[in-house]
Structures are given as structure tokens and as C-alpha cells.
Design a protein around this motif. Structure first.
Motif, PDB file in Angstrom:
ATOM      1  N   ALA A   1       1.043  -1.095  -0.166  1.00  0.00           N
ATOM      2  CA  ALA A   1      -0.095   0.098   0.388  1.00  0.00           C
ATOM      3  C   ALA A   1       0.854   1.185   0.013  1.00  0.00           C
ATOM      4  CB  ALA A   1      -0.842  -0.165   1.278  1.00  0.00           C
ATOM      5  N   VAL A   2       0.748   2.455  -0.387  1.00  0.00           N
ATOM      6  CA  VAL A   2       0.986   3.653  -0.257  1.00  0.00           C
ATOM      7  C   VAL A   2       0.372   4.187   0.904  1.00  0.00           C
ATOM      8  CG1 VAL A   2       1.252   6.124  -1.505  1.00  0.00           C
ATOM      9  CG2 VAL A   2       1.368   3.864  -3.210  1.00  0.00           C
ATOM     10  N   THR A   3       1.324   4.451   1.390  1.00  0.00           N
ATOM     11  CA  THR A   3       0.444   5.238   2.910  1.00  0.00           C
ATOM     12  C   THR A   3       1.516   6.539   3.279  1.00  0.00           C
ATOM     13  OG1 THR A   3       2.785   4.341   4.215  1.00  0.00           O
ATOM     14  CG2 THR A   3       0.476   2.739   4.456  1.00  0.00           C
ATOM     15  N   ALA A   4       0.963   7.463   3.788  1.00  0.00           N
ATOM     16  CA  ALA A   4       2.083   8.807   4.267  1.00  0.00           C
ATOM     17  C   ALA A   4       1.464   9.014   5.502  1.00  0.00           C
ATOM     18  CB  ALA A   4       1.533   9.763   3.097  1.00  0.00           C
ATOM     19  N   VAL A   5       1.977   9.562   5.688  1.00  0.00           N
ATOM     20  CA  VAL A   5       2.246  10.862   7.379  1.00  0.00           C
ATOM     21  C   VAL A   5       1.137  11.741   7.122  1.00  0.00           C
ATOM     22  CG1 VAL A   5       2.623  12.038   9.471  1.00  0.00           C
ATOM     23  CG2 VAL A   5       3.999  10.042   8.507  1.00  0.00           C
ATOM     24  N   ILE A   6      -0.473  12.079   7.993  1.00  0.00           N
ATOM     25  CA  ILE A   6      -0.747  13.425   7.499  1.00  0.00           C
ATOM     26  C   ILE A   6      -0.916  14.173   9.044  1.00  0.00           C
ATOM     27  CG2 ILE A   6      -3.274  13.814   7.283  1.00  0.00           C
ATOM     28  CD1 ILE A   6      -3.906  11.774   5.670  1.00  0.00           C
ATOM     29  N   GLU A   7      -0.843  14.898   9.211  1.00  0.00           N
ATOM     30  CA  GLU A   7      -0.558  15.611  10.464  1.00  0.00           C
ATOM     31  C   GLU A   7      -1.053  17.277  10.205  1.00  0.00           C
ATOM     32  OE1 GLU A   7       3.357  15.921  11.629  1.00  0.00           O
ATOM     33  OE2 GLU A   7       3.902  17.205   9.341  1.00  0.00           O
ATOM     34  N   ARG A   8      -1.196  17.645  11.094  1.00  0.00           N
ATOM     35  CA  ARG A   8      -1.499  19.250  11.387  1.00  0.00           C
ATOM     36  C   ARG A   8      -0.691  20.517  11.534  1.00  0.00           C
ATOM     37  NH1 ARG A   8      -7.134  20.491  12.454  1.00  0.00           N
ATOM     38  NH2 ARG A   8      -6.961  22.401  12.535  1.00  0.00           N
ATOM     39  N   ALA A   9      -1.301  21.284  10.464  1.00  0.00           N
ATOM     40  CA  ALA A   9      -0.048  22.159  11.036  1.00  0.00           C
ATOM     41  C   ALA A   9      -0.312  23.679  11.365  1.00  0.00           C
ATOM     42  CB  ALA A   9       1.322  22.314   9.664  1.00  0.00           C
ATOM     43  N   ASP A  10      -0.770  24.302  12.499  1.00  0.00           N
ATOM     44  CA  ASP A  10      -1.706  24.780  12.601  1.00  0.00           C
ATOM     45  C   ASP A  10      -3.285  24.818  12.029  1.00  0.00           C
ATOM     46  OD1 ASP A  10       0.279  26.591  13.555  1.00  0.00           O
ATOM     47  OD2 ASP A  10       0.692  27.385  11.964  1.00  0.00           O
ATOM     48  N   ASP A  11      -4.020  25.698  11.407  1.00  0.00           N
ATOM     49  CA  ASP A  11      -5.189  25.233  10.754  1.00  0.00           C
ATOM     50  C   ASP A  11      -4.871  23.900   9.493  1.00  0.00           C
ATOM     51  OD1 ASP A  11      -8.338  25.035  11.101  1.00  0.00           O
ATOM     52  OD2 ASP A  11      -8.032  26.794   8.580  1.00  0.00           O
ATOM     53  N   ASP A  12      -3.599  24.059   8.747  1.00  0.00           N
ATOM     54  CA  ASP A  12      -3.716  23.194   7.496  1.00  0.00           C
ATOM     55  C   ASP A  12      -3.165  21.524   7.610  1.00  0.00           C
ATOM     56  OD1 ASP A  12      -4.126  25.559   6.420  1.00  0.00           O
ATOM     57  OD2 ASP A  12      -1.389  25.847   6.472  1.00  0.00           O
TER      58      ASP A  12
END
Length: 338
Positions: A98-109
């Protein structure tokens, strides 16, 4: 690495199914793809046969969970804060890759980073990381608006994956219906659409007519769908060859925008097949014809990875029908007559 701002969108897409020349079947999957900077993210990952977690055939509760994960409103399914971006279209198991990635918040983005091909609990970025892909920083408002539409029922990937088969050759239609159901497309057989409730007509995405269906019957079927307020695709069968008809119906049901398809063009001319692709992908060209006693004949013409651009391949045997397949699209072409 500093994440640059990118636009985020969603678009309907499909993993092309079909009846292969070997007799094997490949499952058809409709899903919602991620569009980054105006281009499907899947196309930026070379020739990958995969679907996003936002597939139309999964239970609503699981679909909602996938959306909330992308919104960071639910825990990540993998270690190290990683999320599945694309998975196996057959089983969706991590062991298939599978293609995976880290998803995180950066302020409101929202930031997607460290893309990798993952087959176990931990991703090895040094060995299997996608260099040159991301990181992407998405404006929070745009990101939440696009994904939020999926939670309110405004799903850009929603398609009616059923086809009504209208024709006189019941044996052929039965084989065609069985083949379509095997790859995940619903199919019913009828002589016409008379008396069919509008509610049922609205479940169809396409109508396929056999060659011998009279013009009057075709007209009455179209009128029935118009009265029901249903916009469907109409398919005129090229020849009584099941894999060819399956390909025609898959093309008719393709929900993806034409401008975002890898297979851009297919033509049969002067004893050759001309095809055009917009990004690197594996393309299979299969030719069909009717032999003596009108028995189907199949010839595998080509199966290679093509670079963007136009390509010309010799067509042996003068077969009049050609099907081109990539992992996400199907095109059908017939040789010009007369």
C-alpha cells in the motif's frame, strides 16, 4: 523538507476490471481519487494498480471511518501516524502493499508527507520511500470542505454500477451478465423497459443494446429513462463477443473526467492501432474478430509500459475491434468501414 502549499480536490475514478484474454477476471472498483495541484495523485506514482480507501463498494460505516481518518478525527490505522492513501484493489490487505503517508496538522492546515510503499507494520523510508512526492500542505478550509462533502452524501465517486441488457440473444446476454457480475458490475436482462418502475430505472448507469434490437424498441427504452429523469449511457454492442462487450460497458460506466484519464485516445487505422497516454502506464491492447461460424477470435497485440505521447502498433490479422486497458481506464475502438 518544507511543505509547499498545494491544492486539494476529489474526483471519481475507477480501477478497470474486465474479462482478460486468458479467461481470468479482474475486479472492477469505483472510488474517489485525490487530486493534488489539478492532477490525480495516483498518476504521480508511476504505473500503480491501486485504489484509494474511498471506494464506493465498501459499507457506509467503514467509508465514513476512512473519511474521518483523513480529517484526523479518528486514529490512524497504522503505526507512526501513517495512513493508507492507496491499497490493493482486490483485497486491500497491507501484505499486498500500500502507499502510505503521514498526515498531520500544521496550524489550520493539513500536511501529507513521507510517502512510502509499505508491506508490513513499519514503513522503510530509506528503502521504499517515494522520493519527489510531497510533502504537500493543504489549506485547512479547502481540505475539510472537499472531504466533508463525502460525509453529507455529496460523493463525487457515486456511480450507478448497474447495466440493463436489452437484446434478443438470451444465451449471449446471460453470459455477458454473468461476466459483468463476476467483476462487480450489476446486470439485468430485459426485452424492453415497459412497465419498469422509475425507481428501478434510476439504479442503472448504462443500457446496452444488442445488434438485433429494433429501432422502435431502442426508442421506447430511451423514452422510459427520460420519463424517469435518468441520464444513462447507451451502448450499442459492436459484436457478440463477451469480453468486447464488457469493455464497452466499462467505458460507458467510467465516472472519471476525460481530461484526467491516462488513456486519452484509441483508434484503429491503416492496419495499426494508435493510442495516446498522458502519463507512464502499462497498456494492454487486445484485438477481437469473428471467425468462421461467427466464433470469437482473440489476439493479444501489446502489453508494455508506455511513456506519455502517441504510440502506433501494428495490428496483425486485420481484426476490426481493439480494446486498450490500463490499470484505471478502458477504451474500445472499431476499424472504419466502407
Amino acid at each position: 523538507m518544507l511543505a509547499e502549499y498545494a491544492t486539494f480536490g476529489l474526483a471519481p475514478a475507477m480501477r478497470a476490471g474486465g474479462v482478460l484474454a486468458s479467461g481470468a477476471y479482474q475486479v472492477h472498483r469505483d472510488f474517489v481519487d485525490f487530486v493534488v495541484n489539478g492532477r490525480p495523485l495516483l498518476f504521480q506514482l508511476a504505473d500503480l494498480d491501486a485504489v484509494s480507501p474511498l471506494a464506493s463498494d465498501i459499507p457506509p460505516a467503514i467509508f465514513t471511518t476512512h473519511v474521518r481518518r483523513l480529517l484526523l478525527e479518528a486514529d490512524p490505522p497504522l503505526l507512526d501516524g501513517r495512513y493508507v492513501i492507496y491499497g490493493c484493489p482486490e483485497c486491500e490487505g497491507l501484505e499486498c502493499g500500500a502507499v502510505t503517508a503521514v498526515i498531520e496538522r500544521a496550524d489550520d492546515d493539513y500536511v501529507w508527507r513521507d510517502f512510502a510503499w509499505q508491506t508490513s507494520d513499519h514503513a522503510d523510508l530509506e528503502l521504499n520511500g517515494y522520493r519527489g512526492i510531497g510533502p504537500f500542505r493543504f489549506h485547512g478550509g479547502e481540505y475539510r470542505e472537499q472531504l466533508g462533502r463525502l460525509l453529507t452524501g455529496d460523493d463525487p465517486g457515486a456511480v450507478r454500477r448497474r447495466v440493463l441488457l436489452v437484446g434478443a440473444r438470451v444465451a449471449l446476454l446471460a453470459k455477458l451478465a454473468a461476466a459483468l457480475r463476476t467483476i462487480g458490475i450489476g446486470a439485468e436482462i430485459a426485452a424492453d423497459a415497459a412497465g419498469v418502475p422509475a425507481e428501478e430505472l434510476r439504479t442503472y448507469g448504462a443500457v446496452a443494446f444488442g445488434q438485433a434490437v429494433p429501432a422502435g424498441v431502442r426508442g421506447s427504452v430511451r423514452e422510459a429513462f427520460e420519463r424517469a429523469g435518468v441520464d444513462v449511457a447507451y451502448v450499442d454492442g459492436l459484436a457478440p463477443i463477451v469480453p468486447l462487450l464488457v469493455a464497452q460497458i466499462e467505458y460507458a460506466l467510467d465516472p472519471g473526467p476525460v481530461a484526467q484519464r491516462r488513456l486519452a485516445r484509441l483508434a484503429v487505422t491503416d492496419g495499426a492501432v494508435v493510442t495516446e497516454v498522458t502519463s507512464p502506464c502499462r497498456v494492454r491492447l487486445t484485438a477481437y474478430r469473428l471467425g468462421r461460424l461467427r466464433r470469437p477470435r482473440v489476439h493479444e497485440v501489446f502489453d508494455e509500459v508506455l511513456e506519455p505521447g502517441e504510440h502506433r502498433v501494428a495490428l496483425p490479422g486485420g481484426a476490426p475491434y481493439v480494446v486498450a486497458r490500463s490499470s484505471d481506464a478502458v477504451l474500445v475502438a472499431a476499424a472504419a468501414t466502407g
